[in-house]
Design a protein around this motif. Sequence first.
Motif, PDB file in Angstrom:
ATOM      1  N   LYS A  35       0.885  -1.137  -0.043  1.00 27.32           N
ATOM      2  CA  LYS A  35       0.069  -0.063  -0.119  1.00 27.32           C
ATOM      3  C   LYS A  35       0.677   1.363   0.153  1.00 27.32           C
ATOM      4  O   LYS A  35       0.257   2.137  -0.678  1.00 27.32           O
ATOM      5  N   ALA A  36       1.921   1.042   0.664  1.00 26.81           N
ATOM      6  CA  ALA A  36       2.933   2.441   0.776  1.00 26.81           C
ATOM      7  C   ALA A  36       3.499   2.606  -1.050  1.00 26.81           C
ATOM      8  O   ALA A  36       3.680   3.616  -1.049  1.00 26.81           O
ATOM      9  N   ALA A  89      -9.795   4.482  -9.905  1.00 30.33           N
ATOM     10  CA  ALA A  89     -10.893   3.892  -9.213  1.00 30.33           C
ATOM     11  C   ALA A  89     -10.668   2.958  -8.205  1.00 30.33           C
ATOM     12  O   ALA A  89      -9.376   2.288  -7.900  1.00 30.33           O
ATOM     13  N   THR A  90     -11.186   3.013  -7.021  1.00 29.35           N
ATOM     14  CA  THR A  90     -11.251   2.171  -5.925  1.00 29.35           C
ATOM     15  C   THR A  90     -11.072   0.710  -6.182  1.00 29.35           C
ATOM     16  O   THR A  90     -10.049  -0.014  -5.489  1.00 29.35           O
ATOM     17  N   SER A  91     -11.748   0.428  -7.145  1.00 28.77           N
ATOM     18  CA  SER A  91     -11.889  -1.078  -7.546  1.00 28.77           C
ATOM     19  C   SER A  91     -10.464  -1.338  -8.136  1.00 28.77           C
ATOM     20  O   SER A  91      -9.858  -2.569  -7.935  1.00 28.77           O
ATOM     21  N   SER A  92      -9.900  -0.749  -8.993  1.00 29.73           N
ATOM     22  CA  SER A  92      -8.394  -1.014  -9.742  1.00 29.73           C
ATOM     23  C   SER A  92      -7.582  -0.895  -8.477  1.00 29.73           C
ATOM     24  O   SER A  92      -6.632  -1.521  -8.572  1.00 29.73           O
ATOM     25  N   TYR A  93      -7.534   0.131  -7.575  1.00 26.60           N
ATOM     26  CA  TYR A  93      -6.721   0.162  -6.530  1.00 26.60           C
ATOM     27  C   TYR A  93      -6.659  -1.259  -5.594  1.00 26.60           C
ATOM     28  O   TYR A  93      -5.724  -2.037  -5.204  1.00 26.60           O
ATOM     29  N   ALA A  94      -8.004  -1.485  -5.473  1.00 26.36           N
ATOM     30  CA  ALA A  94      -8.080  -2.943  -4.514  1.00 26.36           C
ATOM     31  C   ALA A  94      -7.769  -4.231  -5.361  1.00 26.36           C
ATOM     32  O   ALA A  94      -7.208  -4.821  -4.612  1.00 26.36           O
ATOM     33  N   THR A  95      -7.882  -4.187  -6.749  1.00 26.73           N
ATOM     34  CA  THR A  95      -7.487  -5.191  -7.570  1.00 26.73           C
ATOM     35  C   THR A  95      -5.857  -5.295  -7.444  1.00 26.73           C
ATOM     36  O   THR A  95      -5.550  -6.358  -7.170  1.00 26.73           O
ATOM     37  N   TYR A  96      -4.925  -4.292  -7.583  1.00 34.13           N
ATOM     38  CA  TYR A  96      -3.502  -4.228  -7.679  1.00 34.13           C
ATOM     39  C   TYR A  96      -3.172  -4.779  -6.341  1.00 34.13           C
ATOM     40  O   TYR A  96      -2.375  -5.504  -6.309  1.00 34.13           O
ATOM     41  N   LYS A 122      -4.745  -6.430  -4.170  1.00 30.35           N
ATOM     42  CA  LYS A 122      -4.887  -8.110  -3.946  1.00 30.35           C
ATOM     43  C   LYS A 122      -4.034  -9.028  -4.733  1.00 30.35           C
ATOM     44  O   LYS A 122      -3.547  -9.900  -4.308  1.00 30.35           O
ATOM     45  N   GLN A 123      -4.076  -8.495  -6.134  1.00 36.34           N
ATOM     46  CA  GLN A 123      -2.943  -9.301  -7.066  1.00 36.34           C
ATOM     47  C   GLN A 123      -1.469  -9.051  -6.677  1.00 36.34           C
ATOM     48  O   GLN A 123      -0.947 -10.368  -6.724  1.00 36.34           O
ATOM     49  N   ALA A 124      -1.054  -7.930  -6.110  1.00 35.98           N
ATOM     50  CA  ALA A 124       0.263  -7.865  -5.893  1.00 35.98           C
ATOM     51  C   ALA A 124       0.381  -8.850  -4.458  1.00 35.98           C
ATOM     52  O   ALA A 124       1.658  -9.711  -4.688  1.00 35.98           O
ATOM     53  N   LEU A 125      -0.348  -8.775  -3.588  1.00 35.48           N
ATOM     54  CA  LEU A 125      -0.278  -9.652  -2.466  1.00 35.48           C
ATOM     55  C   LEU A 125      -0.348 -11.077  -2.591  1.00 35.48           C
ATOM     56  O   LEU A 125       0.363 -11.930  -2.012  1.00 35.48           O
ATOM     57  N   THR A 126      -1.113 -11.565  -3.528  1.00 38.33           N
ATOM     58  CA  THR A 126      -1.220 -13.051  -3.879  1.00 38.33           C
ATOM     59  C   THR A 126       0.286 -13.550  -4.412  1.00 38.33           C
ATOM     60  O   THR A 126       0.495 -14.565  -4.008  1.00 38.33           O
ATOM     61  N   ALA A 127       0.717 -12.699  -5.290  1.00 37.77           N
ATOM     62  CA  ALA A 127       1.947 -13.113  -5.697  1.00 37.77           C
ATOM     63  C   ALA A 127       3.243 -13.047  -4.455  1.00 37.77           C
ATOM     64  O   ALA A 127       4.183 -14.030  -4.324  1.00 37.77           O
ATOM     65  N   LEU A 128       3.191 -11.968  -3.885  1.00 33.16           N
ATOM     66  CA  LEU A 128       4.058 -11.820  -2.685  1.00 33.16           C
ATOM     67  C   LEU A 128       3.916 -12.693  -1.638  1.00 33.16           C
ATOM     68  O   LEU A 128       5.019 -13.086  -1.068  1.00 33.16           O
ATOM     69  N   THR A 178      -2.698  -9.002 -15.418  1.00 37.38           N
ATOM     70  CA  THR A 178      -3.096  -8.166 -14.256  1.00 37.38           C
ATOM     71  C   THR A 178      -2.201  -8.178 -13.068  1.00 37.38           C
ATOM     72  O   THR A 178      -1.729  -7.132 -12.550  1.00 37.38           O
ATOM     73  N   ARG A 179      -1.660  -9.359 -12.650  1.00 43.47           N
ATOM     74  CA  ARG A 179      -0.820  -9.550 -11.765  1.00 43.47           C
ATOM     75  C   ARG A 179       0.635  -8.997 -11.919  1.00 43.47           C
ATOM     76  O   ARG A 179       1.241  -8.478 -10.948  1.00 43.47           O
ATOM     77  N   VAL A 180       0.859  -9.092 -13.315  1.00 43.25           N
ATOM     78  CA  VAL A 180       2.216  -8.657 -13.385  1.00 43.25           C
ATOM     79  C   VAL A 180       2.334  -6.825 -13.380  1.00 43.25           C
ATOM     80  O   VAL A 180       3.441  -6.564 -12.825  1.00 43.25           O
ATOM     81  N   TYR A 181       1.433  -6.507 -14.109  1.00 43.57           N
ATOM     82  CA  TYR A 181       1.266  -4.869 -14.010  1.00 43.57           C
ATOM     83  C   TYR A 181       1.007  -4.332 -12.732  1.00 43.57           C
ATOM     84  O   TYR A 181       1.480  -3.283 -12.341  1.00 43.57           O
ATOM     85  N   ALA A 182       0.381  -5.238 -11.758  1.00 42.25           N
ATOM     86  CA  ALA A 182       0.154  -4.655 -10.235  1.00 42.25           C
ATOM     87  C   ALA A 182       1.448  -4.658  -9.619  1.00 42.25           C
ATOM     88  O   ALA A 182       1.888  -3.787  -8.904  1.00 42.25           O
TER      89      ALA A 182
END
Length: 307
Positions: free
Chosen positions: A15-16, A54-61, A63-69, A107-111
């Motif tokens: 998030k930071a 968009a809040t939905s775009s922020y939430a998606t990024y 979520k997807q980044a954390l899935t990978a990390l 999506t996950r890569v761009y996040a």
Amino acid sequence: MLSKNVTKRLTHDVKAALAKCDRRGQSKHAAKQAARAEAQRTQSHYTQITGLYATSSYATYVKQALTALRWIADRYGCKRLNECRPYLPAYYAEMQARGLSAWTIRTRVYALCSVYDADYASLFTVEHLPARHRSDIKRGRQISAADTRHNTPEQEAVRTIARACGARRGGILGLTVEDLIARDGHLYVHLREKGGKERNAIVLPQYETAVRKIFSTYARNPKAAATGGKHRLFSCSALPKDMPLHYLRAQYAQDLYRYYEARGAASGRLYHCRADRKGRSYDKGVLMAVSHNLGHSRCDVVVSHYL
């Protein structure tokens, strides 16, 4: 299994990192208009607008980044964001081995690119990302057996609105009784949708009576909320997330194309399809009229995803 502390730390770091591209609360449409005006004023190239509006775009990024990390941290014992970076190529290989769709991978890569503020070539050591093909899209493209569950009168009304004017989810939920407009012998629905964009979508003639009745019936819907002093037509429960709105928008687009074509809107300039639809052609003038009513601005999007 990751500890709660590691999960919290990674969430905080993500998030930071995304704070620098967080544009929530701002209008992307207004930003694009300002960039175009500046390009015209200085006679320079248009600067591509980036960021998460968009809040939905922020939430998606997030979520997807954390899935990978989380996968990397669990597999390699990493505890901080910078420790996970060397293992991103391994995670990319894992996504491919699992057979994830091109949309999910991209999506996950761009996040992660946004999180690390770097391009995918340097992060994942790949030259190209998987190509997306229209024929591979399945979700929301047809009516499934599960859709028979959404059969309350309010849900039926929502389906009719989507079928009649091609509205998206946000546009439908934001409707008020004042958004039905009669002008120049046609009926329009005023929609406020993603990116801060607003449009007047023409109502298909065969649905005009039904749409007028819906606006009258739900003008004082006790289940719906009030926003900005105006009472909404529909409650959130009237529009479940798995309702196939794209399928209904596609039906609207197909009927609207035939409607404009029958009324002489053809320009004589043809759009020729490619790939698996090679050999098909559509009139560009009619396509742009349909595109405008759908909230798009490109012929290829209408052809690929609606017709």
